[in-house]
Design a protein around this motif. Structure first.
Motif, PDB file in Angstrom:
ATOM      1  N   ASP A  83     -29.443  33.751  61.430  1.00  0.00           N
ATOM      2  CA  ASP A  83     -28.714  32.788  60.612  1.00  0.00           C
ATOM      3  C   ASP A  83     -28.389  31.489  61.354  1.00  0.00           C
ATOM      4  O   ASP A  83     -27.978  30.512  60.729  1.00  0.00           O
ATOM      5  CB  ASP A  83     -27.398  33.411  60.114  1.00  0.00           C
ATOM      6  CG  ASP A  83     -27.616  34.406  58.978  1.00  0.00           C
ATOM      7  OD1 ASP A  83     -28.676  34.349  58.337  1.00  0.00           O
ATOM      8  OD2 ASP A  83     -26.725  35.243  58.762  1.00  0.00           O
ATOM      9  N   SER A 137     -36.483  35.304  52.515  1.00  0.00           N
ATOM     10  CA  SER A 137     -36.176  33.879  52.389  1.00  0.00           C
ATOM     11  C   SER A 137     -37.383  33.076  51.935  1.00  0.00           C
ATOM     12  O   SER A 137     -37.244  32.008  51.332  1.00  0.00           O
ATOM     13  CB  SER A 137     -35.677  33.335  53.728  1.00  0.00           C
ATOM     14  OG  SER A 137     -34.469  33.941  54.097  1.00  0.00           O
ATOM     15  N   SER A 214     -17.844  37.512  62.180  1.00  0.00           N
ATOM     16  CA  SER A 214     -17.884  37.473  60.713  1.00  0.00           C
ATOM     17  C   SER A 214     -18.447  38.748  60.101  1.00  0.00           C
ATOM     18  O   SER A 214     -18.295  38.973  58.898  1.00  0.00           O
ATOM     19  CB  SER A 214     -18.715  36.269  60.245  1.00  0.00           C
ATOM     20  OG  SER A 214     -20.101  36.455  60.534  1.00  0.00           O
ATOM     21  N   LEU A 218     -17.486  40.433  56.482  1.00  0.00           N
ATOM     22  CA  LEU A 218     -18.456  40.631  55.407  1.00  0.00           C
ATOM     23  C   LEU A 218     -18.348  42.042  54.824  1.00  0.00           C
ATOM     24  O   LEU A 218     -18.406  42.234  53.608  1.00  0.00           O
ATOM     25  CB  LEU A 218     -19.881  40.400  55.924  1.00  0.00           C
ATOM     26  CG  LEU A 218     -20.332  38.958  56.110  1.00  0.00           C
ATOM     27  CD1 LEU A 218     -21.730  38.930  56.722  1.00  0.00           C
ATOM     28  CD2 LEU A 218     -20.322  38.223  54.789  1.00  0.00           C
ATOM     29  N   GLN A 222     -17.192  41.851  50.977  1.00  0.00           N
ATOM     30  CA  GLN A 222     -18.312  42.003  50.051  1.00  0.00           C
ATOM     31  C   GLN A 222     -18.388  43.455  49.576  1.00  0.00           C
ATOM     32  O   GLN A 222     -19.026  44.304  50.208  1.00  0.00           O
ATOM     33  CB  GLN A 222     -19.627  41.606  50.729  1.00  0.00           C
ATOM     34  CG  GLN A 222     -19.715  40.156  51.163  1.00  0.00           C
ATOM     35  CD  GLN A 222     -19.964  39.228  49.983  1.00  0.00           C
ATOM     36  OE1 GLN A 222     -20.259  39.663  48.869  1.00  0.00           O
ATOM     37  NE2 GLN A 222     -19.854  37.927  50.218  1.00  0.00           N
ATOM     38  N   LEU A 341     -26.896  38.259  47.332  1.00  0.00           N
ATOM     39  CA  LEU A 341     -25.500  37.827  47.423  1.00  0.00           C
ATOM     40  C   LEU A 341     -25.366  36.384  47.902  1.00  0.00           C
ATOM     41  O   LEU A 341     -24.642  35.598  47.309  1.00  0.00           O
ATOM     42  CB  LEU A 341     -24.725  38.767  48.358  1.00  0.00           C
ATOM     43  CG  LEU A 341     -24.473  40.184  47.835  1.00  0.00           C
ATOM     44  CD1 LEU A 341     -23.845  41.046  48.919  1.00  0.00           C
ATOM     45  CD2 LEU A 341     -23.581  40.146  46.589  1.00  0.00           C
ATOM     46  N   ASP A 342     -26.033  36.037  49.008  1.00  0.00           N
ATOM     47  CA  ASP A 342     -25.888  34.690  49.581  1.00  0.00           C
ATOM     48  C   ASP A 342     -27.048  34.443  50.539  1.00  0.00           C
ATOM     49  O   ASP A 342     -27.139  35.076  51.584  1.00  0.00           O
ATOM     50  CB  ASP A 342     -24.551  34.587  50.332  1.00  0.00           C
ATOM     51  CG  ASP A 342     -24.254  33.153  50.802  1.00  0.00           C
ATOM     52  OD1 ASP A 342     -25.196  32.347  50.893  1.00  0.00           O
ATOM     53  OD2 ASP A 342     -23.071  32.866  51.070  1.00  0.00           O
ATOM     54  N   GLU A 343     -27.903  33.495  50.184  1.00  0.00           N
ATOM     55  CA  GLU A 343     -29.097  33.237  50.984  1.00  0.00           C
ATOM     56  C   GLU A 343     -28.757  32.763  52.395  1.00  0.00           C
ATOM     57  O   GLU A 343     -29.450  33.090  53.361  1.00  0.00           O
ATOM     58  CB  GLU A 343     -29.963  32.187  50.283  1.00  0.00           C
ATOM     59  CG  GLU A 343     -31.229  31.838  51.043  1.00  0.00           C
ATOM     60  CD  GLU A 343     -32.079  30.813  50.310  1.00  0.00           C
ATOM     61  OE1 GLU A 343     -33.132  30.431  50.869  1.00  0.00           O
ATOM     62  OE2 GLU A 343     -31.693  30.405  49.203  1.00  0.00           O
ATOM     63  N   SER A 344     -27.668  32.030  52.553  1.00  0.00           N
ATOM     64  CA  SER A 344     -27.362  31.429  53.849  1.00  0.00           C
ATOM     65  C   SER A 344     -26.887  32.445  54.887  1.00  0.00           C
ATOM     66  O   SER A 344     -26.868  32.150  56.084  1.00  0.00           O
ATOM     67  CB  SER A 344     -26.293  30.346  53.687  1.00  0.00           C
ATOM     68  OG  SER A 344     -25.047  30.921  53.312  1.00  0.00           O
ATOM     69  N   ILE A 345     -26.500  33.641  54.467  1.00  0.00           N
ATOM     70  CA  ILE A 345     -26.017  34.661  55.401  1.00  0.00           C
ATOM     71  C   ILE A 345     -26.863  35.934  55.304  1.00  0.00           C
ATOM     72  O   ILE A 345     -26.398  37.024  55.612  1.00  0.00           O
ATOM     73  CB  ILE A 345     -24.524  34.994  55.158  1.00  0.00           C
ATOM     74  CG1 ILE A 345     -24.311  35.492  53.722  1.00  0.00           C
ATOM     75  CG2 ILE A 345     -23.653  33.789  55.448  1.00  0.00           C
ATOM     76  CD1 ILE A 345     -22.904  36.052  53.492  1.00  0.00           C
ATOM     77  N   ARG A 346     -28.102  35.787  54.888  1.00  0.00           N
ATOM     78  CA  ARG A 346     -28.931  36.959  54.613  1.00  0.00           C
ATOM     79  C   ARG A 346     -29.156  37.820  55.856  1.00  0.00           C
ATOM     80  O   ARG A 346     -29.169  39.049  55.775  1.00  0.00           O
ATOM     81  CB  ARG A 346     -30.273  36.490  54.036  1.00  0.00           C
ATOM     82  CG  ARG A 346     -31.081  37.598  53.394  1.00  0.00           C
ATOM     83  CD  ARG A 346     -32.188  37.019  52.548  1.00  0.00           C
ATOM     84  NE  ARG A 346     -31.693  36.558  51.267  1.00  0.00           N
ATOM     85  CZ  ARG A 346     -32.176  35.505  50.615  1.00  0.00           C
ATOM     86  NH1 ARG A 346     -33.133  34.783  51.152  1.00  0.00           N
ATOM     87  NH2 ARG A 346     -31.684  35.161  49.448  1.00  0.00           N
ATOM     88  N   LEU A 349     -25.960  39.826  56.353  1.00  0.00           N
ATOM     89  CA  LEU A 349     -25.863  40.874  55.336  1.00  0.00           C
ATOM     90  C   LEU A 349     -26.766  42.047  55.698  1.00  0.00           C
ATOM     91  O   LEU A 349     -26.363  43.219  55.606  1.00  0.00           O
ATOM     92  CB  LEU A 349     -26.256  40.305  53.964  1.00  0.00           C
ATOM     93  CG  LEU A 349     -25.307  39.292  53.336  1.00  0.00           C
ATOM     94  CD1 LEU A 349     -25.961  38.646  52.115  1.00  0.00           C
ATOM     95  CD2 LEU A 349     -23.990  39.951  52.933  1.00  0.00           C
TER      96      LEU A 349
END
Length: 403
Positions: A83, A137, A214, A218, A222, A341-346, A349
């Motif tokens: 990330d 991605s 983080s 998460l 989440q 859920l969120d591409e920027s934190i794939r 995750l």
């Protein structure tokens, strides 16, 4: 895009938006499979490895546990880097370290070196899980489940082929030769990846410490990620129980299998690879709930049949097929859900998801030898049945919604 080698100009279009081409899909899938296989070569060989280094039979399954603990550590420490850094650089460095650790394991002189290097092999094999979110991605949202399913087919194929392959090779080159051969395969893939692997520039700006910090948030913040990770932790615990325990009873009386015989048995599990693309397509079409229920039921029924495995080889074979089908299908459905859920934190995750369920796998493999020693194969089966049964019960009662 300065990080894409000049030798691979045709890949620019794929990275910029056209998605994964066939060639890159094969590379991603094969690399994922070869890296993940490192965690499973030891499963049917724990008896041979234990004998060669003087490890007590009640602790043999800890060899598998060590690799899974290492993999979990790698997921937490390395995978989130996707990330904040260009994934290509991290993947290549981790693969190079994997080659070195595999060579060291092949030469390990005693127990301490064996377990230490097994841990490092597990950590560096986590490069496979840097490749999966990179592939996701590059895929358009409407095809993400299919793309992840195709790449995961390679990863799961490596997992499922690792057991029969290591059993077969060990009869001719010994368990050390198995890990030496794996080092050669990863080295060849490293060369191919250097020239062909595309680059993706992440947008996150966190420091490494903040990035790792983080992960826990998460898991707490989440709920979908938390549920899916815990469901699969239960499924993977049962998977590890079955595939660590079944070779041990097959090598003993009344079966008395040779390593080649165990290899043939383990081939039955390869059918599980077909669950991945099917599960991905089901999830793309909005049938995640139905697919999840079917996957968990398959594992429950599989262990129900495995109860008869001490006297019926057919029951044991069908049990292995069902357990693998259920576990692989549940894995892909879960990944497809969390990647949305969120591409920027794939990458993070994926790290939380994989680390959580590999902790479940480590628990399963660690329990196998002591439970088998104290309660026999039926005790292993009852425990293995309980994990997916509890997950299924919670899923049915706690997620009363379509999808």
């Amino acid at each position: 895009m300065p990080n894409i080698p000049a030798a691979a100009p045709r890949l620019r279009h794929a990275v910029d938006g056209a998605g994964l081409g066939a060639g890159l899909t094969v590379l991603f899938a094969f690399a994922c499979g070869a890296l993940a296989a490192n965690l499973y070569y030891a499963q049917p060989l724990v008896g041979l490895i234990g004998d060669s280094v003087g490890l007590d039979s009640s602790a043999e399954s800890w060899i598998v546990t060590a690799s899974q603990i290492g993999y979990g550590a790698g997921l937490i420490a390395l995978v989130p880097l996707g990330d904040i850094f260009v994934s290509r650089k991290v993947i290549l460095a981790t693969m190079a370290a994997n080659v070195a650790s595999l060579l060291g394991l092949a030469l390990a002189p005693g127990l301490f070196a064996l377990f230490a290097l097994t841990l490092v092999v597990g950590v560096t094999s986590a490069a496979a899980q840097l490749l999966v979110p990179l592939a996701a991605s590059m895929a358009p949202p409407e095809r993400r489940g299919s793309v992840v399913g195709n790449v995961m087919s390679g990863l799961l194929g490596g997992i499922l082929l690792a057991r029969p392959l290591s059993s077969f090779l060990a009869e001719y080159i010994g368990w050390r030769g198995v890990f030496g051969a794996s080092a050669a395969v990863i080295a060849a893939l490293l060369v191919a990846a250097f020239f062909l692997l595309p680059s993706r520039q992440p947008t996150a700006t966190k420091t490494y410490g903040a990035l790792i910090g983080s992960l826990g948030r998460l898991f707490v913040d989440q709920p979908l990620l938390r549920r899916r990770a815990l469901y699969h932790a239960a499924m993977f615990a049962s998977f590890s129980l079955f595939w660590t325990g079944a070779p041990l009873i097959l090598l003993a009386e009344p079966y008395g299998f040779s390593p080649s015989g165990v290899a043939l048995f383990a081939l039955s599990g390869v059918l599980g690879v077909f669950a991945a693309p099917i599960a991905g397509r089901l999830a793309d079409r909005g049938h995640s709930r139905t697919g999840t229920i079917g996957a968990m039921l398959a594992a429950v029924v599989g262990f129900g049949l495995a109860l008869f495995g001490e006297t019926s080889l057919a029951a044991l074979v069908v049990a292995g097929i069902l357990v693998d089908l259920g576990v692989q299908a549940n894995l892909v459905i879960g990944q497809r859900e969390i990647f949305a859920l969120d591409e920027s934190i794939r990458s993070r995750l994926n790290a939380v998801y994989m680390a959580t369920f590999f902790a479940g796998g480590a628990i399963g493999s660690a329990l196998t030898s002591p439970v088998l020693h104290a309660f026999g194969w039926k005790g292993v089966c009852i425990l293995g049945l309980g994990f997916p049964a509890v997950a299924l019960g919670y899923f049915l009662l706690g997620e009363r919604r379509p999808g």
